[in-house]
Scaffold this motif. Structure first.
Motif, PDB file in Angstrom:
ATOM      1  N   TYR A  26       1.927  -6.827  -1.608  1.00  0.00           N
ATOM      2  CA  TYR A  26       3.551  -6.711  -2.090  1.00  0.00           C
ATOM      3  C   TYR A  26       2.633  -5.672  -3.597  1.00  0.00           C
ATOM      4  N   SER A  27       3.540  -5.632  -4.632  1.00  0.00           N
ATOM      5  CA  SER A  27       3.840  -5.488  -6.107  1.00  0.00           C
ATOM      6  C   SER A  27       5.065  -5.194  -6.478  1.00  0.00           C
ATOM      7  N   ARG A  28       5.599  -5.338  -7.676  1.00  0.00           N
ATOM      8  CA  ARG A  28       7.017  -5.818  -8.271  1.00  0.00           C
ATOM      9  C   ARG A  28       7.586  -4.397  -7.212  1.00  0.00           C
ATOM     10  N   HIS A  29       7.483  -3.031  -7.532  1.00  0.00           N
ATOM     11  CA  HIS A  29       8.020  -1.507  -6.846  1.00  0.00           C
ATOM     12  C   HIS A  29       7.486  -1.543  -5.733  1.00  0.00           C
ATOM     13  N   LEU A  30       6.395  -1.746  -5.052  1.00  0.00           N
ATOM     14  CA  LEU A  30       5.550  -1.086  -4.085  1.00  0.00           C
ATOM     15  C   LEU A  30       5.467  -1.868  -3.030  1.00  0.00           C
ATOM     16  N   ILE A  31       5.099  -1.143  -2.159  1.00  0.00           N
ATOM     17  CA  ILE A  31       4.750  -2.412  -0.468  1.00  0.00           C
ATOM     18  C   ILE A  31       3.578  -0.931  -0.214  1.00  0.00           C
ATOM     19  N   ILE A  32       2.287  -1.862  -0.022  1.00  0.00           N
ATOM     20  CA  ILE A  32       1.745  -0.640   1.132  1.00  0.00           C
ATOM     21  C   ILE A  32       1.317  -1.841   2.243  1.00  0.00           C
ATOM     22  N   ARG A  33       1.488  -0.725   2.943  1.00  0.00           N
ATOM     23  CA  ARG A  33       1.193  -1.065   4.041  1.00  0.00           C
ATOM     24  C   ARG A  33      -0.388   0.231   4.777  1.00  0.00           C
ATOM     25  N   ALA A  34      -1.397  -0.645   5.347  1.00  0.00           N
ATOM     26  CA  ALA A  34      -2.661   0.357   5.349  1.00  0.00           C
ATOM     27  C   ALA A  34      -2.854  -0.400   6.740  1.00  0.00           C
ATOM     28  N   LEU A  35      -3.576   0.497   7.439  1.00  0.00           N
ATOM     29  CA  LEU A  35      -4.149   0.280   9.129  1.00  0.00           C
ATOM     30  C   LEU A  35      -5.373   1.395   8.965  1.00  0.00           C
ATOM     31  N   PRO A  36      -6.594   0.975   8.900  1.00  0.00           N
ATOM     32  CA  PRO A  36      -7.931   1.686  10.118  1.00  0.00           C
ATOM     33  C   PRO A  36      -7.726   2.221  10.505  1.00  0.00           C
ATOM     34  N   ILE A  37      -8.757   3.455  10.950  1.00  0.00           N
ATOM     35  CA  ILE A  37      -8.852   4.373  11.686  1.00  0.00           C
ATOM     36  C   ILE A  37      -9.748   3.877  12.091  1.00  0.00           C
ATOM     37  N   VAL A  38     -10.021   3.294  13.366  1.00  0.00           N
ATOM     38  CA  VAL A  38     -11.384   3.643  14.162  1.00  0.00           C
ATOM     39  C   VAL A  38     -11.738   4.832  14.948  1.00  0.00           C
ATOM     40  N   SER A  39     -12.396   5.122  14.267  1.00  0.00           N
ATOM     41  CA  SER A  39     -12.923   6.286  14.591  1.00  0.00           C
ATOM     42  C   SER A  39     -14.888   5.554  15.825  1.00  0.00           C
ATOM     43  N   PHE A 105       3.241   3.411 -11.617  1.00  0.00           N
ATOM     44  CA  PHE A 105       3.189   3.872 -10.235  1.00  0.00           C
ATOM     45  C   PHE A 105       0.916   4.089 -10.079  1.00  0.00           C
ATOM     46  N   LEU A 106       0.822   4.718 -11.258  1.00  0.00           N
ATOM     47  CA  LEU A 106      -1.176   4.941 -10.789  1.00  0.00           C
ATOM     48  C   LEU A 106      -1.050   3.488 -11.187  1.00  0.00           C
ATOM     49  N   ARG A 107      -0.805   2.774 -12.357  1.00  0.00           N
ATOM     50  CA  ARG A 107      -1.059   1.035 -12.186  1.00  0.00           C
ATOM     51  C   ARG A 107      -1.077   0.057 -10.774  1.00  0.00           C
ATOM     52  N   GLU A 108      -0.091   0.095 -10.589  1.00  0.00           N
ATOM     53  CA  GLU A 108       0.557  -0.750  -9.675  1.00  0.00           C
ATOM     54  C   GLU A 108      -0.076   0.243  -7.804  1.00  0.00           C
ATOM     55  N   LEU A 109       0.269   1.177  -7.796  1.00  0.00           N
ATOM     56  CA  LEU A 109      -0.847   2.131  -6.964  1.00  0.00           C
ATOM     57  C   LEU A 109      -2.235   1.116  -6.429  1.00  0.00           C
ATOM     58  N   LYS A 110      -3.220   1.833  -7.964  1.00  0.00           N
ATOM     59  CA  LYS A 110      -4.504   1.064  -8.004  1.00  0.00           C
ATOM     60  C   LYS A 110      -4.991  -0.179  -8.166  1.00  0.00           C
ATOM     61  N   GLU A 111      -3.898  -1.274  -7.597  1.00  0.00           N
ATOM     62  CA  GLU A 111      -4.104  -2.554  -7.770  1.00  0.00           C
ATOM     63  C   GLU A 111      -3.956  -2.821  -6.301  1.00  0.00           C
ATOM     64  N   LEU A 112      -2.823  -1.785  -5.805  1.00  0.00           N
ATOM     65  CA  LEU A 112      -2.064  -2.604  -3.830  1.00  0.00           C
ATOM     66  C   LEU A 112      -3.595  -2.356  -3.547  1.00  0.00           C
ATOM     67  N   ILE A 114      -7.067  -1.722  -4.315  1.00  0.00           N
ATOM     68  CA  ILE A 114      -7.801  -2.792  -4.964  1.00  0.00           C
ATOM     69  C   ILE A 114      -7.950  -3.859  -3.766  1.00  0.00           C
ATOM     70  N   LYS A 115      -6.520  -4.359  -3.604  1.00  0.00           N
ATOM     71  CA  LYS A 115      -6.344  -5.358  -2.989  1.00  0.00           C
ATOM     72  C   LYS A 115      -6.737  -5.191  -1.197  1.00  0.00           C
ATOM     73  N   THR A 116      -5.966  -3.848  -0.685  1.00  0.00           N
ATOM     74  CA  THR A 116      -6.614  -3.830   0.846  1.00  0.00           C
ATOM     75  C   THR A 116      -8.141  -2.929   0.995  1.00  0.00           C
ATOM     76  N   ASP A 117      -8.810  -3.531   0.101  1.00  0.00           N
ATOM     77  CA  ASP A 117      -9.668  -2.848  -0.125  1.00  0.00           C
ATOM     78  C   ASP A 117     -10.325  -1.395   0.313  1.00  0.00           C
ATOM     79  N   ILE A 118      -8.661  -0.817   0.100  1.00  0.00           N
ATOM     80  CA  ILE A 118      -9.370   0.979   0.019  1.00  0.00           C
ATOM     81  C   ILE A 118     -10.066   1.863  -0.945  1.00  0.00           C
ATOM     82  N   ILE A 119      -9.630   0.658  -2.266  1.00  0.00           N
ATOM     83  CA  ILE A 119     -10.853   1.324  -3.628  1.00  0.00           C
ATOM     84  C   ILE A 119     -11.233  -0.202  -3.613  1.00  0.00           C
TER      85      ILE A 119
END
Length: 122
Positions: A26-39, A105-112, A114-119
């Motif tokens: 979570y961040s102030r304006h966005l929620i990210i949900r992420a699922l790694p794809i098992v390839s 949006f750019l700042r919050e998206l980048k933070e999210l 990084i939190k999810t280890d996508i970046i």
């Protein structure tokens, strides 16, 4: 110029899978949900796919909701070279995001991401 089609999450079943099994941050304006794809194949990684969910609670006007989606897609497109492969991502916009601009949006998206280890942050 929008998001390339190979990076778009479009199927309802994919959205539901990410909602049910994905991790949330979570961040102030966005929620990210992420699922790694098992390839099965490590030779050909799957592109990371992004979907955006924005409710009518954010704004009754479609023009406002579409502007927010365009800004988030543009922010994600600028972060795309740093994004790792094999992820399904759904961004949910909170109702107080109307006053945000592209830089927020750019700042919050980048933070999210990084939190999810996508970046991998520095």
């Amino acid at each position: 110029m929008g998001l390339p089609s190979r990076h778009r999450l479009t199927k309802r079943s994919d959205f539901q899978t990410v909602y049910q099994q994905g991790i949330r941050r979570y961040s102030r304006h966005l929620i990210i949900r992420a699922l790694p794809i098992v390839s099965d194949s490590l030779v050909c990684p799957v592109s990371t796919k992004l979907g955006i969910s924005i409710s009518r609670k954010v704004s009754k006007k479609a023009v406002v909701r579409n502007r927010i989606k365009r800004q988030i897609k543009s922010a994600f497109r600028s972060l795309l070279p740093d994004v790792s492969y094999n992820w399904l991502i759904v961004i949910t916009v909170k109702s107080d995001a109307r006053e945000c601009n592209y830089e927020h949006f750019l700042r919050e998206l980048k933070e999210l991401l990084i939190k999810t280890d996508i970046i991998y942050g520095n």
